[in-house]
Design a protein around this motif. Structure first.
Motif, PDB file in Angstrom:
ATOM      1  N   VAL A 226       0.824  -1.205  -0.015  1.00 24.57           N
ATOM      2  CA  VAL A 226      -0.308   0.009   0.090  1.00 24.57           C
ATOM      3  C   VAL A 226       1.003   1.178  -0.094  1.00 24.57           C
ATOM      4  N   LYS A 227       0.309   2.202  -0.308  1.00 19.02           N
ATOM      5  CA  LYS A 227       0.984   3.632  -0.224  1.00 19.02           C
ATOM      6  C   LYS A 227       0.011   4.633   0.476  1.00 19.02           C
ATOM      7  N   CYS A 228       1.079   5.261   1.752  1.00 27.95           N
ATOM      8  CA  CYS A 228       0.486   6.103   2.543  1.00 27.95           C
ATOM      9  C   CYS A 228       0.310   7.391   1.766  1.00 27.95           C
ATOM     10  N   LYS A 229      -0.996   7.934   2.171  1.00 26.69           N
ATOM     11  CA  LYS A 229      -1.391   9.184   1.697  1.00 26.69           C
ATOM     12  C   LYS A 229      -0.951  10.444   2.579  1.00 26.69           C
ATOM     13  N   LEU A 230      -0.445  10.093   3.699  1.00 28.64           N
ATOM     14  CA  LEU A 230      -0.042  11.392   4.698  1.00 28.64           C
ATOM     15  C   LEU A 230       1.525  11.625   4.358  1.00 28.64           C
ATOM     16  N   CYS A 231       2.133  10.435   3.853  1.00 32.06           N
ATOM     17  CA  CYS A 231       3.620  10.664   3.305  1.00 32.06           C
ATOM     18  C   CYS A 231       3.662  11.622   2.350  1.00 32.06           C
ATOM     19  N   ALA A 232       4.684  12.450   2.117  1.00 33.43           N
ATOM     20  CA  ALA A 232       5.040  13.459   0.961  1.00 33.43           C
ATOM     21  C   ALA A 232       5.312  12.641  -0.482  1.00 33.43           C
ATOM     22  N   ASN A 233       6.136  11.603   0.083  1.00 32.30           N
ATOM     23  CA  ASN A 233       6.857  10.840  -1.219  1.00 32.30           C
ATOM     24  C   ASN A 233       5.922   9.652  -1.507  1.00 32.30           C
ATOM     25  N   SER A 234       4.693   9.373  -0.944  1.00 28.40           N
ATOM     26  CA  SER A 234       3.906   8.259  -1.055  1.00 28.40           C
ATOM     27  C   SER A 234       4.448   7.033  -1.002  1.00 28.40           C
ATOM     28  N   LYS A 235       5.234   6.982   0.006  1.00 32.86           N
ATOM     29  CA  LYS A 235       6.109   5.703   0.535  1.00 32.86           C
ATOM     30  C   LYS A 235       5.198   4.409   0.679  1.00 32.86           C
ATOM     31  N   GLU A 236       5.785   3.423  -0.232  1.00 33.28           N
ATOM     32  CA  GLU A 236       5.059   2.235  -0.103  1.00 33.28           C
ATOM     33  C   GLU A 236       5.350   1.618   1.142  1.00 33.28           C
ATOM     34  N   LEU A 237       4.370   0.644   1.469  1.00 29.75           N
ATOM     35  CA  LEU A 237       4.465  -0.090   2.764  1.00 29.75           C
ATOM     36  C   LEU A 237       3.911  -1.425   2.391  1.00 29.75           C
ATOM     37  N   SER A 238       4.586  -2.365   3.269  1.00 24.16           N
ATOM     38  CA  SER A 238       4.012  -3.806   3.108  1.00 24.16           C
ATOM     39  C   SER A 238       3.593  -4.185   4.393  1.00 24.16           C
ATOM     40  N   THR A 239       2.652  -5.013   4.510  1.00 21.13           N
ATOM     41  CA  THR A 239       2.054  -5.721   5.595  1.00 21.13           C
ATOM     42  C   THR A 239       1.430  -6.953   5.113  1.00 21.13           C
ATOM     43  N   ALA A 240       1.111  -7.811   6.312  1.00 15.83           N
ATOM     44  CA  ALA A 240       0.634  -9.266   6.131  1.00 15.83           C
ATOM     45  C   ALA A 240      -0.910  -8.934   5.758  1.00 15.83           C
TER      46      ALA A 240
ATOM     47  N   ASN B 138      -3.782 -10.927   6.594  1.00 18.48           N
ATOM     48  CA  ASN B 138      -4.352 -11.143   7.982  1.00 18.48           C
ATOM     49  C   ASN B 138      -3.849 -10.246   9.077  1.00 18.48           C
ATOM     50  N   SER B 139      -3.102  -9.023   8.610  1.00 15.74           N
ATOM     51  CA  SER B 139      -2.611  -8.232   9.860  1.00 15.74           C
ATOM     52  C   SER B 139      -2.389  -6.819   9.466  1.00 15.74           C
ATOM     53  N   THR B 140      -2.706  -5.750  10.066  1.00 12.27           N
ATOM     54  CA  THR B 140      -2.473  -4.133   9.817  1.00 12.27           C
ATOM     55  C   THR B 140      -1.432  -3.701  10.854  1.00 12.27           C
ATOM     56  N   SER B 141      -0.849  -4.677  11.491  1.00 14.75           N
ATOM     57  CA  SER B 141       0.235  -3.975  12.421  1.00 14.75           C
ATOM     58  C   SER B 141       1.174  -3.166  12.106  1.00 14.75           C
ATOM     59  N   ASN B 142       1.699  -3.618  10.868  1.00 12.29           N
ATOM     60  CA  ASN B 142       2.944  -2.688  10.464  1.00 12.29           C
ATOM     61  C   ASN B 142       2.506  -1.192   9.918  1.00 12.29           C
ATOM     62  N   LEU B 143       1.382  -1.294   9.547  1.00  6.82           N
ATOM     63  CA  LEU B 143       0.463   0.064   9.035  1.00  6.82           C
ATOM     64  C   LEU B 143       0.321   0.922  10.177  1.00  6.82           C
ATOM     65  N   LEU B 144      -0.310   0.254  11.325  1.00  2.29           N
ATOM     66  CA  LEU B 144      -0.589   1.212  12.403  1.00  2.29           C
ATOM     67  C   LEU B 144       0.906   1.668  13.209  1.00  2.29           C
ATOM     68  N   LYS B 145       1.880   0.758  13.286  1.00  4.20           N
ATOM     69  CA  LYS B 145       3.271   1.337  13.611  1.00  4.20           C
ATOM     70  C   LYS B 145       3.659   2.570  12.800  1.00  4.20           C
ATOM     71  N   HIS B 146       3.364   2.381  11.566  1.00  2.00           N
ATOM     72  CA  HIS B 146       3.783   3.251  10.719  1.00  2.00           C
ATOM     73  C   HIS B 146       3.184   4.691  10.963  1.00  2.00           C
ATOM     74  N   LEU B 147       1.871   4.620  11.215  1.00  2.67           N
ATOM     75  CA  LEU B 147       0.961   5.942  11.646  1.00  2.67           C
ATOM     76  C   LEU B 147       1.290   6.369  12.933  1.00  2.67           C
ATOM     77  N   ASN B 148       1.675   5.566  14.200  1.00  2.00           N
ATOM     78  CA  ASN B 148       2.061   5.865  15.386  1.00  2.00           C
ATOM     79  C   ASN B 148       3.554   6.676  15.452  1.00  2.00           C
ATOM     80  N   ARG B 149       4.332   6.214  14.467  1.00  2.00           N
ATOM     81  CA  ARG B 149       5.624   6.388  14.595  1.00  2.00           C
ATOM     82  C   ARG B 149       5.853   7.814  13.721  1.00  2.00           C
ATOM     83  N   VAL B 150       5.484   7.565  12.460  1.00  3.82           N
ATOM     84  CA  VAL B 150       5.723   8.783  11.734  1.00  3.82           C
ATOM     85  C   VAL B 150       4.874  10.087  11.625  1.00  3.82           C
TER      86      VAL B 150
END
Length: 600
Positions: free
Chosen positions: A32-46, A48-60
């Protein structure tokens, strides 16, 4: 599971999915691509899980206030990371299917305040304004601002409604009105309504004309002046077929003193001496206090009020003057009144009634005799053993078998009168022509109950019929009432048993048809044969053709089998007569705030 769920797994069910754009799926992972990031950074996650994406929101994006979207509830994350929920704005649509406008909201609020008789300060209530903010409107204008603005808006609505009502009256030929005066909180008010028949679909329509304060004594001249002012304000003075009121002496005197002048008397005086010069006192003619400054339309007494007088005064007078019924009538009414009083004022007594009879008692009201009859009928339907059990537990003297038998006979005898009152008090589907058939059936059904009565009530049916004949003496043989009933397809002349009276009504209807033709209302449906000579053109006698066509139309109408009003379209002369004489209502209607609903 739809295609997105199969492709993205639990990502498409996640509450923060709107912050990411789905790209691709590879085996058990998604990109997926994060809409909040300026460079539309691509992220990967499982899958059956969205934990990586939630960590990205909480950290960045920890400083970003995140909002979730789940059905109709919106959850917002505060700076501490906790989430708070608030109700989402609902989507409102008008009845036509489009979005709601601020004008529609204002009209709905105005209708609500007027119909519920709420104070104008309602629109300034914070809780009410909070409720209005939940309704999204298509334009940016504020639906309601303050009480003064709302008051001006109501004044404008009233002016628009009055204008539309006057335009409606201009298109009508026959209108009837009702008038009544009542007192509330030591203030008197005059209420007036207008009633007419739609000439297209024959539906009964009505509108409120006035609800104005009346100060001082309700003298006949004051009443007459107020009624005439309302009629003139709406341009109805020469269109009103009749005004219906109750039997109050002040109303009766007002219409008697200011009744329309009879043209026949003035015509006869003119014929005596056309050349005679008449001198008039100018000062008296110009006096503002002259009794002849205006006239009121014909007056009709409220049929419901008159029948109420029969049931309350005449029936009670007969029962309390006969030795066979005087004591027992007062005794049983007193015991029933004791039951009503205790059941309506005591919670314990009310619960006791429900336990014994498995229901509730009907408590009568002071203004409607029907409720008195219904209340007695409810008691007469309870078994005597249960009734006396109830009386014992309430501390009331038990009802004897003789009193119980009297109560059943009384309710049976007065049942037709109660039904007649319900019919005459109807507003939407009943016309002035309903009165005579209702009275005839009422008297017939009441007299049929004479056989099998005990000595206590054996003469009551005859007394009721005599009271009806006396109180309705001016109506039973009234030309207007007869024509009104005869021109209603539901009745025609089927309700008349006497053959001589039937022929009389036929003659009245034929003469009225001829009068309608001579007045120019209806074009004669019978075609004239072409003349062959000038002599024939000179000697034209239209009366015979008019008489023949009128008689034919009356006979065809009486033979017709239709019972609905639209059958009158086949008989144009009969239709005009029916509209004229059935415009008035059998009873005077109360002032209804719901009449304003049609405007809003």
């Amino acid at each position: 599971m739809d295609g997105d769920d199969k492709c993205g797994g639990c990502f498409f069910k996640w509450k923060y999915k709107h912050y990411f754009e789905f790209c691709d799926r590879k085996n058990k992972n998604i990109t997926v691509k994060c809409k909040l990031c300026a460079n539309s950074k691509e992220l990967s996650t499982a899958v059956n899980s969205t934990s990586n994406l939630l960590k990205h929101l909480n950290r960045v994006h920890s400083t970003t206030k995140l909002v979730t979207k789940e059905d109709n509830v919106t959850h917002a994350r505060d700076e501490s990371g906790a989430t708070s929920s608030k109700q989402a704005r609902l989507d409102f649509f008008s009845r036509s299917g489009g979005k709601v406008t601020s004008g529609q909201v204002k009209r709905a609020v105005a209708a609500y305040v007027v119909e519920e008789m709420l104070p104008l300060s309602t629109v300034e209530s914070q809780s009410f304004r909070d409720l209005l903010t939940m309704i999204p409107v298509t334009d940016s204008s504020v639906p309601l601002q303050d009480r003064k603005t709302f008051a001006r808006y109501l004044d404008k609505c009233y002016a628009d409604m009055e204008y539309e009502l006057k335009k409606t009256f201009e298109r009508l030929e026959y209108v009837s009105t009702t008038a009544d005066i009542w007192t509330c909180n030591n203030k008197s008010f005059l209420g007036m309504t207008a009633h007419w028949i739609n000439p297209v679909n024959f539906s009964r329509e009505k509108a409120a004309l006035a609800c104005k304060r009346i100060k001082g004594r309700h003298k006949y001249d004051v009443i007459a002046s107020e009624i005439e002012q309302v009629h003139s304000a709406f341009g109805l003075s020469f269109k009103i077929t009749a005004t219906v009121t109750d039997n109050g002496s002040n109303f009766l005197k007002a219409f008697r003193m200011y009744k329309p002048a009879e043209d026949t008397e003035s015509d006869s005086e003119d014929e005596l001496d056309d050349d005679e010069v008449t001198f008039t006192d100018v000062g008296q003619a110009l006096s503002s206090e002259s009794d002849g400054q205006f006239t009121l339309p014909p007056h009709l007494s409220c049929a419901s009020h008159t029948l109420n007088l029969v049931s309350r005064n005449d029936v009670e007078k007969w029962l309390t003057t006969k030795s066979e019924s005087k004591t027992i009538y007062r005794s049983v009414i007193g015991k029933c009144s004791g039951l009503w009083t205790k059941a309506s004022r005591s919670r314990v007594a009310s619960e006791l009634v429900e336990d014994v009879i498995k229901g509730k008692l009907v408590v009568p009201t002071a203004t409607r005799w029907n409720s008195f009859h219904d209340a007695l009928s409810r008691i007469s339907q309870i078994a005597l053993t249960d009734l006396n059990t109830l009386c014992n537990q309430m501390g009331i003297k038990c009802i004897t078998e003789k009193e119980y038998h009297f109560l059943k006979e009384y309710c049976a005898i007065l049942k037709p009168l109660s039904t007649a009152l319900d019919i005459l008090q109807g507003e939407d589907h009943y016309y002035y022509g309903t009165i005579l058939p209702t009275l005839e059936v009422l008297m017939s059904k009441t007299l049929a109950l004479q056989s099998g009565l005990s000595a206590m009530t054996s003469g009551l049916p005859d007394a009721i019929v005599k009271a009806i004949q006396v109180r309705f003496s001016s109506v039973l043989d009234s030309k207007d009432a007869l024509l009104a009933a005869a021109t209603l397809p539901r009745f025609k002349i089927r309700w008349i048993k006497d053959e001589e009276r039937r022929n009389h009504v036929k003659s009245l209807l034929t003469v009225e048809c001829q009068a309608q033709h001579s007045d120019g209302h209806i074009v004669n449906p019978v075609e004239q044969k072409p003349s062959n000579s000038n002599d024939n053109d000179f000697f034209v006698f239209e009366d015979e053709d008019v008489c023949y066509s009128s008689e034919t139309q009356v006979m065809e109408y009486l033979k017709s089998s239709g019972l609905e009003l639209d059958i009158l379209n086949k008989f144009p002369n009969i239709k005009v007569i029916s509209l004229k004489y059935n415009t008035a209502t059998p009873s005077s209607a109360d002032f209804l705030a719901s009449d304003l609903r049609n405007f809003f």
